[in-house]
Design an enzyme around this catalytic site. Structure first.
Site, mmCIF file in Angstrom:
data_model
loop_
_atom_site.group_PDB
_atom_site.id
_atom_site.type_symbol
_atom_site.label_atom_id
_atom_site.label_comp_id
_atom_site.label_asym_id
_atom_site.label_seq_id
_atom_site.Cartn_x
_atom_site.Cartn_y
_atom_site.Cartn_z
ATOM 1 N N TYR A 162 65.994 -31.901 64.933
ATOM 2 C CA TYR A 162 66.255 -30.491 65.231
ATOM 3 C C TYR A 162 66.404 -30.307 66.741
ATOM 4 O O TYR A 162 67.363 -29.683 67.219
ATOM 5 C CB TYR A 162 65.122 -29.608 64.694
ATOM 6 C CG TYR A 162 65.378 -28.135 64.918
ATOM 7 C CD1 TYR A 162 66.028 -27.371 63.954
ATOM 8 C CD2 TYR A 162 64.998 -27.512 66.113
ATOM 9 C CE1 TYR A 162 66.295 -26.026 64.163
ATOM 10 C CE2 TYR A 162 65.271 -26.171 66.338
ATOM 11 C CZ TYR A 162 65.913 -25.429 65.356
ATOM 12 O OH TYR A 162 66.183 -24.105 65.576
ATOM 13 N N GLU B 202 53.074 -6.590 43.897
ATOM 14 C CA GLU B 202 53.174 -7.545 45.007
ATOM 15 C C GLU B 202 51.870 -7.518 45.792
ATOM 16 O O GLU B 202 51.199 -6.488 45.818
ATOM 17 C CB GLU B 202 54.289 -7.093 45.988
ATOM 18 C CG GLU B 202 55.636 -6.891 45.366
ATOM 19 C CD GLU B 202 56.537 -5.955 46.179
ATOM 20 O OE1 GLU B 202 56.129 -5.479 47.266
ATOM 21 O OE2 GLU B 202 57.650 -5.700 45.704
ATOM 22 N N LYS C 232 49.635 -6.936 48.960
ATOM 23 C CA LYS C 232 49.817 -6.068 50.125
ATOM 24 C C LYS C 232 49.468 -6.886 51.358
ATOM 25 O O LYS C 232 48.323 -7.318 51.526
ATOM 26 C CB LYS C 232 48.897 -4.858 50.003
ATOM 27 C CG LYS C 232 49.088 -3.844 51.095
ATOM 28 C CD LYS C 232 48.389 -2.549 50.706
ATOM 29 C CE LYS C 232 48.650 -1.442 51.689
ATOM 30 N NZ LYS C 232 48.037 -1.659 52.982
ATOM 31 N N ASP D 108 48.532 -7.633 55.075
ATOM 32 C CA ASP D 108 47.795 -6.836 56.048
ATOM 33 C C ASP D 108 48.290 -7.165 57.452
ATOM 34 O O ASP D 108 47.835 -8.111 58.084
ATOM 35 C CB ASP D 108 46.293 -7.145 55.907
ATOM 36 C CG ASP D 108 45.454 -6.018 56.444
ATOM 37 O OD1 ASP D 108 46.028 -4.957 56.766
ATOM 38 O OD2 ASP D 108 44.232 -6.190 56.553
ATOM 39 N N TYR E 154 59.731 -6.376 51.839
ATOM 40 C CA TYR E 154 59.450 -5.791 50.528
ATOM 41 C C TYR E 154 60.207 -4.501 50.248
ATOM 42 O O TYR E 154 59.948 -3.837 49.252
ATOM 43 C CB TYR E 154 57.953 -5.516 50.395
ATOM 44 C CG TYR E 154 57.353 -4.819 51.604
ATOM 45 C CD1 TYR E 154 57.687 -3.509 51.895
ATOM 46 C CD2 TYR E 154 56.491 -5.496 52.458
ATOM 47 C CE1 TYR E 154 57.180 -2.880 53.007
ATOM 48 C CE2 TYR E 154 55.961 -4.865 53.577
ATOM 49 C CZ TYR E 154 56.308 -3.559 53.844
ATOM 50 O OH TYR E 154 55.807 -2.945 54.960
ATOM 51 N N LYS F 11 54.893 -0.654 42.375
ATOM 52 C CA LYS F 11 56.045 0.234 42.553
ATOM 53 C C LYS F 11 56.775 0.403 41.229
ATOM 54 O O LYS F 11 56.870 -0.553 40.461
ATOM 55 C CB LYS F 11 57.043 -0.390 43.543
ATOM 56 C CG LYS F 11 56.459 -0.685 44.895
ATOM 57 C CD LYS F 11 57.415 -1.486 45.766
ATOM 58 C CE LYS F 11 56.680 -1.911 47.017
ATOM 59 N NZ LYS F 11 57.396 -2.892 47.818
ATOM 60 N N LYS G 14 43.521 -1.114 46.281
ATOM 61 C CA LYS G 14 42.767 -1.755 47.364
ATOM 62 C C LYS G 14 41.731 -2.738 46.825
ATOM 63 O O LYS G 14 40.947 -2.385 45.944
ATOM 64 C CB LYS G 14 42.036 -0.671 48.184
ATOM 65 C CG LYS G 14 42.983 0.183 48.985
ATOM 66 C CD LYS G 14 43.645 -0.657 50.054
ATOM 67 C CE LYS G 14 43.870 0.153 51.262
ATOM 68 N NZ LYS G 14 43.748 -0.290 52.514
ATOM 69 N N CYS H 37 8.745 -21.220 70.659
ATOM 70 C CA CYS H 37 9.107 -21.295 69.234
ATOM 71 C C CYS H 37 8.596 -20.040 68.514
ATOM 72 O O CYS H 37 7.422 -19.689 68.632
ATOM 73 C CB CYS H 37 8.512 -22.546 68.610
ATOM 74 S SG CYS H 37 8.764 -22.614 66.829
ATOM 75 N N CYS I 227 5.696 -21.578 65.946
ATOM 76 C CA CYS I 227 4.466 -22.244 66.392
ATOM 77 C C CYS I 227 4.132 -21.922 67.848
ATOM 78 O O CYS I 227 3.130 -22.405 68.379
ATOM 79 C CB CYS I 227 4.554 -23.744 66.169
ATOM 80 S SG CYS I 227 5.690 -24.562 67.302
ATOM 81 N N CYS J 143 12.585 -26.909 69.120
ATOM 82 C CA CYS J 143 11.126 -26.983 69.137
ATOM 83 C C CYS J 143 10.776 -28.439 68.853
ATOM 84 O O CYS J 143 11.200 -28.998 67.837
ATOM 85 C CB CYS J 143 10.559 -26.083 68.035
ATOM 86 S SG CYS J 143 8.806 -26.355 67.783
ATOM 87 N N CYS K 126 5.114 -28.334 63.909
ATOM 88 C CA CYS K 126 5.582 -26.952 63.752
ATOM 89 C C CYS K 126 5.761 -26.642 62.258
ATOM 90 O O CYS K 126 6.538 -27.303 61.560
ATOM 91 C CB CYS K 126 6.907 -26.759 64.495
ATOM 92 S SG CYS K 126 7.702 -25.187 64.151
HETATM 93 S S1 IVH Z 1 55.956 -0.821 50.139
HETATM 94 C C1 IVH Z 1 56.851 3.981 51.214
HETATM 95 N N1 IVH Z 1 55.071 -3.265 49.819
HETATM 96 O O1 IVH Z 1 51.332 -1.220 53.525
HETATM 97 C C2 IVH Z 1 56.079 2.806 51.659
HETATM 98 N N2 IVH Z 1 54.200 -1.986 51.630
HETATM 99 O O2 IVH Z 1 49.678 1.212 53.414
HETATM 100 C C3 IVH Z 1 56.461 1.604 50.858
HETATM 101 N N3 IVH Z 1 52.603 -3.191 53.049
HETATM 102 O O3 IVH Z 1 53.426 0.869 55.420
HETATM 103 C C4 IVH Z 1 55.709 0.412 51.320
HETATM 104 N N4 IVH Z 1 52.660 -5.096 51.937
HETATM 105 O O4 IVH Z 1 53.269 -1.644 56.059
HETATM 106 C C5 IVH Z 1 54.990 -2.130 50.554
HETATM 107 N N5 IVH Z 1 54.397 -5.458 49.432
HETATM 108 C C6 IVH Z 1 54.328 -4.340 50.171
HETATM 109 C C7 IVH Z 1 53.488 -4.242 51.318
HETATM 110 C C8 IVH Z 1 53.458 -3.027 52.012
HETATM 111 C C9 IVH Z 1 52.148 -4.453 52.978
HETATM 112 C C10 IVH Z 1 52.193 -2.196 54.077
HETATM 113 C C11 IVH Z 1 53.353 -1.417 54.677
HETATM 114 C C12 IVH Z 1 53.042 0.025 54.379
HETATM 115 C C13 IVH Z 1 51.562 -0.007 54.218
HETATM 116 C C14 IVH Z 1 51.071 1.169 53.415
#
Ligand code: IVH
Length: 676
Positions: A42, A119, A121, A123, A232, A296, A320, A414, A417, A432, A437
């Site tokens: 590469y 899906e 979520k 973070d 997403y 969704k 959550k 200690c 002791c 110690c 002890c």
């Molecule tokens: S869909 C209308 N899909 O979570 C908003 N969000 O708490 C549709 N996030 O602002 C969001 N993974 O930054 C969606 N698979 C996922 C996600 C995701 C992380 C975040 C995103 C969103 C926040 C909402």
């Protein structure tokens, strides 16, 4: 595109070909995690491209060289999102989800089951990527949902972000692609380690690290951070190309965008709940942090019909998971005494629930760490508890200080002791050294009886405390002098429990040499070193008054461990204890001993690392490897020959791929064993 008139056609072709090829290999490496050429190959192609671009001043907009080299900014420009980037409503229970589903059916006036996608979520930090005529035009943060910041130069440095959309499917003239920028947990930990060494403020979690890395005015800093993308969704699009979320995800995947690790399409909320459970089960094996699952409505037409509340869509919700972190106050910092006398600090916390468990104590590792992180009594701190890991403190929240917090000094005496402590410079430990002890003695007894050692059931912390405080045991050799009558005099024991303990002690007398050596608690001699000793010395007595050179002939044992073993077996008092134990009836067998001359060792000289869950318990596989003459390490390095990969492998797999280390599954391992 800067075009110079007299560029030979074949050079143009070569540049175009190089850009195409490099972008493809970048995608294989950073998105698919499965490179087909070496790093060296590469780099050679990249160098050739740089040379040609320089000589002919012909630079394509999607050239990989355009990812780097932008100058630092004074401030970020504002970007108005073509369609607002909203947030999600939260569900904290399955009941909330059932209610979400009911509302949707009511609004749509539908009785049949709705199709949903599920899906993980991610973070991290939400990002919008605007592509015009296939080329990445702008990248912006979410900001307040309506206006964000232009972070294009920074985002371009992230290798999994396509600079150009490449797909055989139709490409819209304009598309806003939405996703999350995030950091792997191990990269976040490494970054914090580096920052700690440089005395820079730490990031509280991977999300803050990702956000902090994207919002850097100097792109060269972002470039150094290991960031990832997961896409997403979409915002504005010039043509209606997708009927549903599933189609969108497939299109994104084909167009080389990284998408969530799991995307399930399911009919009905009950199936959705099963999908969520599956994601939750995998949660700890993901290399990144997920704080939930996003559900969704799959069909885009139904999404449109459902529309939005002020800040959230009605067609999606975030379920959550329980948090791994929480904030609480340190009430007191104390020290505990281990079996080798090391004093380890810990914090007593105002009780807090994290992930469903109440945490009221947290380890602080060592005294230098308290100083480095500037942790004080009275501080509010971020506490983390992940899986089975003992809770630990990430950092103090300095903004919440009220000037009443107290710095703690390293203890001089200690806590048990009261004898004067010694500082062990080499190990950053405070120790110690009083052999009498009580804390050390009790810890040594607990260790002796523990499962990996002599395995005496019923001789844990509580009973050892009890027996010690009544003067029945002062050393682990006293265990074998215990009589049922003595136990029956104690408050906690009745006929049955006393008999059980006596039986457990009796059956521990038949001991394997490896376990017995481990039980002795010789400093630095863990389970692995004990096993090696048992493989190389036939009888316990062969170790009496041993010379260090002889131990050093065992390849895997180094200087420090040899010295410690040597010190132990050259001490007359210790030999007396061993003889005493033999007199009490302990019989040591050594099935692990291998006469190196006539034992077949098919894995001799090979080093293995294991990741993921396998067909057999990990301990057993480790034993098989060691029996075969191989070596097992816990982390990947260049010295490793094979990574044995099971289900849900961890980050070791990524690292092994980076280092070109061979990966095999359990079946392939067995073949290796047989065919050698
Ligand atoms: S869909 C209308 N899909 O979570 C908003 N969000 O708490 C549709 N996030 O602002 C969001 N993974 O930054 C969606 N698979 C996922 C996600 C995701 C992380 C975040 C995103 C969103 C926040 C909402």
């Amino acid at each position: 595109m800067k075009v110079q008139k007299d560029i030979p056609e074949e050079i143009k072709k070569e540049i175009e070909q190089l850009v195409k090829e490099l972008n493809y290999h970048c995608y294989r490496y950073y998105v698919l995690d499965s490179p087909v050429i070496s790093d060296q190959q590469y780099d050679d192609l990249y160098r050739r491209l740089v040379e040609l671009e320089k000589t002919y001043n012909y630079i394509l907009p999607d050239s990989p060289t355009q990812r780097v080299g932008a100058p630092p900014l004074d401030k970020f420009e504002k970007v108005t999102h073509a369609e607002p980037m909203l947030s999600l409503d939260n569900a904290f229970s399955y009941n909330d989800l059932i209610e979400f589903d009911r509302r949707i059916k009511r609004l749509l006036n539908k009785n049949d089951e709705i199709e949903y996608t599920v899906e993980p979520k991610y973070d991290g930090l939400a990002i919008e990527l605007t592509y015009i005529d296939s080329i990445l035009h702008k990248a912006s943060t979410r900001g307040d949902g309506y206006t964000g910041e232009d972070v294009t130069q920074n985002i371009k440095t992230i290798k999994s972000v396509p600079i150009k959309i490449e797909t055989s499917n139709k490409i819209p003239k304009y598309i806003d692609i939405r996703g999350e920028i995030y950091m792997h947990i191990k990269d976040f930990q490494e970054l914090n380690k580096e920052r700690e060494a440089k005395n820079e403020p730490l990031f509280a979690n991977p999300r803050n690290a990702a956000a902090g890395s994207v919002r850097q005015l100097d792109p060269t800093i972002t470039q150094k951070r290991k960031l990832h993308l997961s896409c997403y969704g979409i915002g504005k699009i010039s043509e209606e190309l997708f009927k549903n979320q599933g189609e969108l995800i497939n299109w994104l995947k084909n167009a080389r965008f990284p998408v969530p690790a799991i995307v399930k399409i399911s009919k009905g909320i009950n199936t959705v709940i099963k999908d969520i459970e599956e994601i939750q089960k995998k949660r700890d094996s993901f290399p990144f942090e997920t704080d939930g699952a996003v559900i969704k409505v799959n069909d885009f037409e139904l999404q449109r019909l459902l529309g939005y509340k002020t800040r959230e869509p009605r067609w999606a919700i975030a379920f959550k998971f329980q948090a791994h972190q929480g904030t609480t106050k340190i009430l007191e910092i104390k020290g505990s005494v281990g079996r080798t006398g090391v004093i380890t600090p810990y914090a007593i916390l105002e009780p807090i629930k994290i992930g469903g468990v109440t945490v009221s104590r947290s380890t602080l590792h060592n005294w230098d760490e308290i100083e480095r992180k500037d942790i004080r009594e009275g501080d509010y701190v971020i506490v983390e508890r992940a899986g089975d890991v003992i809770p630990h403190i990430i950092m103090p929240i300095k903004e919440r200080r009220t000037n009443t917090e107290k710095k703690v000094n390293k203890p001089e005496k200690c806590p048990v002791c009261n004898s004067k402590l010694m500082i062990d410079e080499e190990e950053v430990a405070i120790r110690c050294i009083n052999l009498d002890c009580p804390a050390q003695i009790q810890e040594k007894i607990i260790h002796f009886a523990s499962r990996g050692a002599m395995n005496i059931e019923g001789l844990g912390e509580k009973n050892v405390n009890l027996l010690y405080s009544h003067g029945l045991i002062k050393h682990f050799s006293d265990i074998y002098k215990l009589k049922k009558e003595d136990l029956l005099k104690l408050p906690r024991f009745k006929e049955k429990s006393a008999q059980n303990l006596i039986n457990a002690i009796e059956s521990s007398k038949e001991a394997r040499l490896s376990k017995f050596l481990f039980a002795l608690g010789i400093p630095h001699v863990g389970e692995y070193a004990s096993r090696l000793l048992a493989e190389n010395f036939q009888k316990l007595e062969d170790l009496y008054y041993i010379k260090k050179d002889k131990i050093l002939t065992i390849r895997q044992i180094g200087e420090k461990i040899s010295q410690s073993i040597c010190d132990f077996f050259n001490n007359v008092d210790n030999i007396d204890v061993l003889e005493l134990l033999k007199n009490e009836g302990i019989k040591i067998t050594n099935p692990d001993f291998k006469d190196t001359l006539d034992t077949h060792k098919p894995l001799k000289g090979l080093t293995f690392v294991i990741t993921g869950s396998l067909e057999i318990p990990r301990k057993e596989l480790q034993e098989e490897i060691i029996k075969g003459g191989g070596n097992v390490l816990s982390s990947i390095s260049r010295n490793v020959d094979y990574l044995i990969v099971g289900q849900d492998p961890g980050s070791k797999l990524d690292k092994a791929k980076q280092l070109n280390i061979k990966t095999i599954n359990y079946r392939e391992f067995l073949n290796l064993y047989k065919n050698k």
